[in-house]
Design a protein around this motif. Sequence first.
Motif, PDB file in Angstrom:
ATOM      1  N   LEU A   1       0.821  -1.206   0.000  1.00 20.40           N
ATOM      2  CA  LEU A   1       0.000   0.000   0.000  1.00 20.40           C
ATOM      3  C   LEU A   1       0.859   1.262   0.000  1.00 20.40           C
ATOM      4  O   LEU A   1       0.589   2.209  -0.754  1.00 20.40           O
ATOM      5  CB  LEU A   1      -0.920  -0.004   1.227  1.00 20.40           C
ATOM      6  CG  LEU A   1      -1.955   1.103   1.328  1.00 20.40           C
ATOM      7  CD1 LEU A   1      -2.953   0.990   0.185  1.00 20.40           C
ATOM      8  CD2 LEU A   1      -2.660   1.030   2.670  1.00 20.40           C
ATOM      9  N   ILE A   2       1.901   1.281   0.810  1.00 18.86           N
ATOM     10  CA  ILE A   2       2.738   2.477   0.928  1.00 18.86           C
ATOM     11  C   ILE A   2       3.667   2.639  -0.269  1.00 18.86           C
ATOM     12  O   ILE A   2       3.775   3.722  -0.843  1.00 18.86           O
ATOM     13  CB  ILE A   2       3.559   2.434   2.242  1.00 18.86           C
ATOM     14  CG1 ILE A   2       2.606   2.568   3.435  1.00 18.86           C
ATOM     15  CG2 ILE A   2       4.619   3.521   2.275  1.00 18.86           C
ATOM     16  CD1 ILE A   2       3.250   2.274   4.777  1.00 18.86           C
ATOM     17  N   VAL A   3       4.338   1.573  -0.669  1.00 20.33           N
ATOM     18  CA  VAL A   3       5.360   1.689  -1.714  1.00 20.33           C
ATOM     19  C   VAL A   3       4.749   1.691  -3.115  1.00 20.33           C
ATOM     20  O   VAL A   3       5.113   2.504  -3.961  1.00 20.33           O
ATOM     21  CB  VAL A   3       6.397   0.554  -1.573  1.00 20.33           C
ATOM     22  CG1 VAL A   3       7.364   0.563  -2.740  1.00 20.33           C
ATOM     23  CG2 VAL A   3       7.149   0.696  -0.263  1.00 20.33           C
ATOM     24  N   HIS A   4       3.813   0.788  -3.376  1.00 20.08           N
ATOM     25  CA  HIS A   4       3.280   0.638  -4.728  1.00 20.08           C
ATOM     26  C   HIS A   4       1.938   1.327  -4.929  1.00 20.08           C
ATOM     27  O   HIS A   4       1.474   1.441  -6.061  1.00 20.08           O
ATOM     28  CB  HIS A   4       3.141  -0.848  -5.073  1.00 20.08           C
ATOM     29  CG  HIS A   4       4.444  -1.575  -5.015  1.00 20.08           C
ATOM     30  ND1 HIS A   4       5.482  -1.322  -5.871  1.00 20.08           N
ATOM     31  CD2 HIS A   4       4.888  -2.549  -4.179  1.00 20.08           C
ATOM     32  CE1 HIS A   4       6.507  -2.103  -5.582  1.00 20.08           C
ATOM     33  NE2 HIS A   4       6.172  -2.857  -4.545  1.00 20.08           N
ATOM     34  N   GLY A   5       1.283   1.714  -3.874  1.00 21.76           N
ATOM     35  CA  GLY A   5       0.024   2.424  -4.001  1.00 21.76           C
ATOM     36  C   GLY A   5      -1.205   1.540  -4.128  1.00 21.76           C
ATOM     37  O   GLY A   5      -2.311   2.040  -4.245  1.00 21.76           O
ATOM     38  N   ASN A   6      -1.038   0.230  -4.136  1.00 23.44           N
ATOM     39  CA  ASN A   6      -2.193  -0.675  -4.159  1.00 23.44           C
ATOM     40  C   ASN A   6      -2.058  -1.654  -2.997  1.00 23.44           C
ATOM     41  O   ASN A   6      -0.990  -2.146  -2.697  1.00 23.44           O
ATOM     42  CB  ASN A   6      -2.313  -1.427  -5.489  1.00 23.44           C
ATOM     43  CG  ASN A   6      -1.111  -2.293  -5.787  1.00 23.44           C
ATOM     44  OD1 ASN A   6      -0.098  -2.179  -5.123  1.00 23.44           O
ATOM     45  ND2 ASN A   6      -1.216  -3.138  -6.778  1.00 23.44           N
TER      46      ASN A   6
END
Length: 66
Positions: free
Chosen positions: A30-35
Amino acid sequence: MKILTFLREFTIIFVLTFFVCAIVSYFYSLIVHGNGSIDWEVPIRFAIIFGIIFPSIKAIENRRKD
């Protein structure tokens, strides 16, 4: 070490490790890739490894005490 004790400890450690790794994998994604997706391979692998290693170490320590 009796097999039932080993299986009980394996199950407890497996479940705890699996949930912690799954949550960390979700937040990392969630934090690094946005999903928010969980990489299921890592939690299962760590849970199996730690589920075998930690009860085995405890059995060896208990055997040395006796």
